[in-house]
Design a protein around this motif. Structure first.
Motif, PDB file in Angstrom:
ATOM      1  N   CYS A  14       0.863  -1.181   0.000  1.00 19.15           N
ATOM      2  CA  CYS A  14       0.000   0.000   0.000  1.00 19.15           C
ATOM      3  C   CYS A  14       0.899   1.230   0.000  1.00 19.15           C
ATOM      4  O   CYS A  14       1.925   1.243   0.668  1.00 19.15           O
TER       5      CYS A  14
ATOM      6  N   CYS B 261      -5.828   0.308   5.687  1.00 19.43           N
ATOM      7  CA  CYS B 261      -6.463   1.612   5.477  1.00 19.43           C
ATOM      8  C   CYS B 261      -7.619   1.519   4.488  1.00 19.43           C
ATOM      9  O   CYS B 261      -8.340   2.487   4.287  1.00 19.43           O
TER      10      CYS B 261
ATOM     11  N   CYS C 255      -5.756  -2.799   0.661  1.00 20.26           N
ATOM     12  CA  CYS C 255      -4.973  -2.697   1.884  1.00 20.26           C
ATOM     13  C   CYS C 255      -5.896  -2.994   3.057  1.00 20.26           C
ATOM     14  O   CYS C 255      -6.895  -2.315   3.240  1.00 20.26           O
TER      15      CYS C 255
ATOM     16  N   LEU D  78       0.267   3.987   1.359  1.00 15.52           N
ATOM     17  CA  LEU D  78       0.123   4.726   2.616  1.00 15.52           C
ATOM     18  C   LEU D  78       0.542   3.906   3.832  1.00 15.52           C
ATOM     19  O   LEU D  78       0.756   4.455   4.907  1.00 15.52           O
ATOM     20  N   CYS D  79       0.578   2.573   3.658  1.00 13.73           N
ATOM     21  CA  CYS D  79       0.882   1.714   4.794  1.00 13.73           C
ATOM     22  C   CYS D  79       1.975   0.732   4.383  1.00 13.73           C
ATOM     23  O   CYS D  79       2.032   0.323   3.237  1.00 13.73           O
TER      24      CYS D  79
HETATM   25 ZN   LIG Z   1      -3.034   1.193   3.439  1.00 16.80          ZN
END
Ligand SMILES: [Zn+2]
Ligand SMILES: Nc1ncnc2c1ncn2[C@@H]1O[C@H](COP(=O)(O)OP(=O)(O)OP(=O)(O)O)[C@@H](O)[C@H]1O
Length: 752
Positions: free
Chosen positions: A463, A484, A481, A465-466
Motif C-alpha cells: 500500500c 487503510c 490494503c 500509505l501503509c
Molecule cells: Zn493502506
C-alpha cells in the motif's frame, strides 16, 4: 457565593484536559448535578458552544465573574455516580481525556449536540426514538371493501399491527388504512417503534431444564456461594471446549436474578452475540437486552434506555456493553475471556475486563471469566489465589475431545499438490460429505491471494500509505490494503516499481472456497470472513443457515474458531497456521495455542465423534503439538516459565507508547526525547522500576501515510508510574514535537 459547575469539556487535548468552572444559572439550578451533560460557552469570545460533563457542583467565590452554562440535558442522560466514577477511572488508567471517556460510556444515540435556540445555544438530542402508527379493529360493524377486508383479516383476535407491516401483509397502500380509520373500522395510535432485536429466534434448547452433570453442578454451587457473599468476588471458569460453560452461566444468572441483581454477559465478537442471546432469551425472554456496535443507532439507544429504565436486567453484548447502565449489578460473565477484542484499540484504550473488575467491586458483585484457554495472566492470578479457579474437565456427555492429526505439508508439493488443501484433509472432507456431516475449516486470512510479488525485483506490492502488502480480492479484481482500505483496481499485472511481471501468491479464504468448489462440486460451501459479514445481521443469517444444515463446509477466519456450537460438525481443518507463530508479539504462541485448541473444539459436540487435522510444515512444533493434544496445563507451564525468564506479563506490565508523524526522522526523534524524559524522571527512584526499550519502528511502520515509532516500557503499572507518565506528557507538551507528532499510551498492547 456562586453555585458553580466543574465541567470537563469536549475537544480538549490531553494536556489541556482539566475542569473549567461555570456559573449555574437559576433556571438550571435544579437540573444540574454531577454527571449532567451540559452545553457551555468556550474559547475567546465564546466562539463555540461545546458539550461537557459536570464532574462536581460547588459553591465558590470567583475572582472574576464566571461564564454561565447554556443548557443541560434531561435527567435520563445523566451519568450515574458509578459511571461518572468510571470516567475518572478511564482518564487515570488509559490516559484519555474526560470527554473521550464519556463518549465511550454513553452510546452515540444518547448524546446531545448544540443547536441555536431563540435564547442562545441549547441542547438537542442527536437521535429521537421514532414513533409509528399502530392499528387495531374498533369493534364497530362497518362494510368493508375487498382490500379493507384483507387488512381486517390480519387484525383478528384484537391484534395490533404497525402501518408498514399491515400494508405489506395485506398488499395495500397507506390510503386504505386512512380510509378505514375515517370510516371507523380501525383505531390508530402512535407508539414508540419497537425495534425488537433478535425477534426471529427459535429456542435452541429444549423447553425442560437440562440436567447438569456432576461437575457442572459442583461449579454452579461454588459460584452461587460466591454470588451470595455480597462482596466483590472474581472467579475463573476454566472448562474444556464443549464442557457446557453456557449452562453454568444460565444457572448462575437465574440465581442472580432471584437475588434481585442484574447481569451482564460479554462475548468477544459480534458473531457470537446471536447464539448467546438466543440461549438466554429461551430462558429469560424479554428481560434480555443487547448492546453492540452492529445495532443501528436507534436500536442501540432503545436498548440502552430499556436497560436504564430497568426493563431489562440481563444484558448481552460485546466490549462496549461493559458500560451498560445497569443498576444493582450482581454478576458479570466474560466468555472467551482470553480474546484480545476485549481491549479497545482507540482512545480510551481500556480493557473491558479491567472495567468489569471496577464495576464488580463497586456493586459488590461477582465477576466470572470463562474460557477453555484462559489468558496466561488470568490463570496465573488464579494460581496466586487472586481469584477462585473452577474447572470443567470433561464434556457433559462424556464425549471425548476430538482426535487430532498433524498433516505434514512439506510432502504435498512433492506429491504434485499445489492447492491449500492437503490430500489427507481432502479425503476426510469427502468422507464427511458422504456421511452428511459438517466440516469447519479455519484460515485466518481473507482475500484471494495474500501477496503480489514482482518476478524481477522480488518486491511485494505494498500500500502506498501503509507498510503492508496488499491483498488480492478476485471478485472485484482489485488489490486491497487491509489496514487503510486503500485499493488498486483493476489489479495490476506489472510491478509499479520496475515494470516486471507480478506473481500472485499466498492463500486467503476466497481461494480456498474456490478450491473446495472445484474439488467437491456438490458440496455446499459457506465462507465467513470480514468480506461476507458486512451486511446487517449477516453473522446471524450465515450461522443459522449453517446450523440448519444448509451448508456442508464452513470456511472462515478466526470468527468461526470459537464459541460456536453446532451438533453436526465432526471434522475440523486448520490451514495456514504456521505464519501466525512468527507474529511480532510476546503473545504469538498463546494466540496460536488458543486459536487451534478452540477451533479443534468445535468438532464432536453433539453425538458425533470429532476429529481434526492441522496442516503445517513443522509437525514437531511444540505449540502446535500441545494445541493438538488440547493440553492447556502443559502449555501454560511452558509459557509462564518463558514469561518469567524474559520478564513479560504477568511478571511486569507493558506500556507501549506510540508516536506517529508525517516525517520519519522527526517521529523517531520525538520518541527518543520522550524516552529520555522518562529515564530522567525515574532516575534514582527505587519506587519506579522500569526498563525502556526502543525507540523502534512499530510493527506496521507506516499507517495512513504516517510514520510510526514505539517505546516499550516494562514497568509496574501503579499510581507512581502513571504519575511519572503524566509528568513526562506535560514536559512533552512543551517540546517542539507537540502537535506534530501524536502520542498514544497503551497498557494493553500485545506487540513488543
Ligand atoms: Zn493502506
Ligand atoms: N447438562 C447438559 N445437558 C444437556 N446438554 C448439555 C449439557 N451441558 C452441555 N450441553 C450441551 O453441550 C454443548 C456444549 O456446551 P457449551 O456450548 O455451553 O460449551 P462451552 O463450554 O461453552 O464450550 P466452548 O468453550 O467450546 O464454547 C451445547 O450444545 C450444550 O447444550
Amino acid at each position: 457565593m456562586t453555585v458553580a459547575a466543574k465541567v470537563a469539556v469536549e475537544g480538549a487535548t490531553f494536556s489541556f484536559d482539566k475542569c473549567y468552572d461555570y456559573a449555574v444559572p437559576d433556571r438550571l439550578r435544579a437540573a444540574v448535578c454531577p454527571g449532567s451533560m451540559v452545553l457551555v460557552p468556550f474559547g475567546r469570545g465564546n466562539a463555540r458552544a461545546r458539550m461537557g460533563v459536570v464532574l462536581a457542583v460547588v459553591e465558590l467565590q470567583p475572582k472574576k465573574p464566571l461564564k454561565e452554562l447554556y443548557d443541560t440535558a434531561p435527567e435520563n442522560a445523566v451519568l450515574t455516580r458509578e459511571l461518572l466514577g468510571l470516567v475518572q477511572y478511564l482518564k487515570e488508567h488509559t490516559f484519555c481525556t474526560y470527554y473521550e471517556a464519556v463518549r465511550a460510556i454513553i452510546p452515540y444515540g444518547a448524546q446531545y449536540r448544540a443547536q441555536q435556540g431563540p435564547d442562545g445555544p441549547r441542547l438537542q438530542k442527536q437521535l429521537t426514538v421514532r414513533t409509528v402508527s399502530c392499528y387495531r379493529r374498533s369493534g364497530r360493524e362497518v362494510r368493508l371493501t375487498a382490500k379493507q377486508q384483507k387488512v381486517a383479516a390480519l387484525l383478528t383476535d384484537g391484534r395490533t399491527l404497525s402501518g408498514p407491516v399491515l400494508c405489506e401483509g395485506a398488499g395495500v397502500g397507506r390510503g386504505v388504512l386512512d380510509t378505514m380509520v375515517k370510516n371507523g373500522a380501525l383505531e390508530v395510535e402512535k407508539r414508540e417503534q419497537q425495534l425488537e432485536v433478535y425477534q426471529n429466534y427459535v429456542p435452541a434448547l429444549p423447553e425442560e431444564q437440562p440436567r447438569l452433570s456432576p461437575e457442572q453442578t459442583a461449579c454452579c454451587a461454588r459460584l452461587t456461594a460466591l454470588l451470595r457473599e455480597d462482596a466483590p468476588r472474581a472467579a475463573l471458569l476454566y472448562g474444556v471446549t464443549g464442557s457446557g460453560k453456557t449452562l453454568v452461566f444460565v444457572q448462575l444468572i437465574r440465581e442472580a436474578v432471584a437475588l434481585g441483581r442484574t447481569c451482564l454477559v460479554l462475548v468477544p465478537e459480534i458473531g457470537l452475540t446471536p447464539q448467546m442471546i438466543y440461549r438466554l432469551k429461551a430462558v429469560f425472554g424479554r428481560r434480555v437486552a443487547v448492546q453492540h456496535s452492529a445495532l443501528s443507532n436507534s436500536e442501540r439507544l432503545q436498548q440502552w434506555q430499556q436497560i436504564q429504565r430497568g426493563e431489562a436486567d440481563i444484558v448481552v453484548g460485546t466490549r462496549s456493553a461493559v458500560f451498560a447502565p445497569l443498576d444493582r449489578l450482581g454478576l458479570i460473565i466474560i466468555d472467551e475471556e482470553q480474546e484480545h477484542t476485549y481491549v479497545s484499540e482507540n482512545s480510551p484504550r481500556y480493557s473491558a475486563i479491567e472495567v468489569a473488575k471496577q464495576r464488580a467491586s463497586y456493586h459488590k458483585g461477582l465477576l466470572v471469566l470463562a474460557s477453555a484457554t484462559p489468558a496466561v495472566e488470568d490463570y496465573y492470578a488464579a494460581g496466586q489465589g487472586r481469584c477462585q479457579l473452577l474447572r470443567l474437565t470433561r464434556r457433559y456427555n462424556e464425549q471425548p475431545l476430538p482426535a487430532v492429526e498433524m498433516v505434514d505439508m512439506r510432502g504435498e508439493l512433492a506429491a504434485g499438490n499445489t492447492g491449500a488443501i492437503s490430500g489427507r484433509l481432502a479425503e476426510e472432507i469427502a468422507k464427511n460429505l458422504d456421511a452428511g456431516e459438517q466440516t469447519i475449516l479455519l484460515l485466518n486470512r481473507r482475500g484471494y491471494n495474500t501477496v503480489a510479488v514482482c518476478r524481477d525485483c522480488g518486491e511485494a506490492l505494498k500500500c502506498n500509505l501503509c507498510s503492508v502488502p496488499m491483498v488480492y480480492h478476485k471478485k472485484e479484481d482489485r488489490l486491497l490494503c487491509h489496514y487503510c482500505g486503500g485499493a488498486i483496481s483493476p489489479a495490476p499485472r506489472v510491478c509499479p516499481a520496475c515494470g516486471g511481471e507480478l506473481r500472485y501468491a499466498g492463500t486467503g479464504t476466497q481461494r480456498v472456497e474456490e478450491e473446495l468448489e472445484a474439488r467437491f462440486p456438490k458440496a455446499r460451501v459457506l465462507r465467513m470472513d470480514m468480506d461476507t459479514t458486512q451486511g446487517k445481521n449477516s453473522h446471524e443469517r450465515l450461522l443459522s443457515a449453517f446450523a440448519q444444515g444448509r451448508y456442508d463446509i464452513l470456511i472462515g477466519t478466526q470468527m468461526v474458531a470459537k464459541g460456536l456450537d453446532f451438533a453436526r460438525v465432526s471434522l475440523v481443518g486448520v490451514l495456514g497456521i504456521d505464519q501466525l507463530l512468527f507474529a511480532q508479539s510476546y503473545r504469538a504462541f498463546e494466540r496460536v495455542f488458543s486459536l487451534v485448541t478452540q477451533v479443534v473444539g468445535r468438532g464432536g459436540r453433539g453425538g458425533l465423534p470429532g476429529r481434526a487435522l492441522i496442516q503445517t510444515v513443522d509437525p514437531q512444533n511444540r505449540v502446535l503439538s500441545l494445541a493438538a493434544a488440547q493440553d492447556y496445563e502443559a502449555f501454560y507451564a511452558e509459557e509462564i516459565a518463558f514469561r518469567r525468564l524474559h520478564l513479560y506479563p504477568p511478571f511486569c506490565s507493558l506500556c507501549m507508547v506510540q508516536f506517529s508523524g508525517a516525517q520519519e526522522r522527526e517521529t523517531a526523534d520525538a520518541a527518543r526525547a520522550f524516552g529520555t524524559y522518562l529515564k530522567e524522571g525515574a532516575a534514582g527512584r527505587g519506587d519506579l522500576p522500569l526498563r525502556v526499550l526502543g525507540p523502534a519502528p512499530a510493527g506496521v511502520a507506516m499507517l495512513h501515510g504516517r510514520y510510526r515509532y514505539k517505546l516499550t516500557i516494562k514497568c509496574r503499572n501503579d499510581g507512581a508510574f502513571r504519575e511519572l507518565l503524566r509528568q513526562v506528557q506535560r514536559r512533552y507538551s512543551g517540546s517542539p514535537y507537540v502537535g506534530r507528532i501524536s502520542v498514544s499510551i497503551d497498557f494493553n498492547s500485545d506487540s513488543d
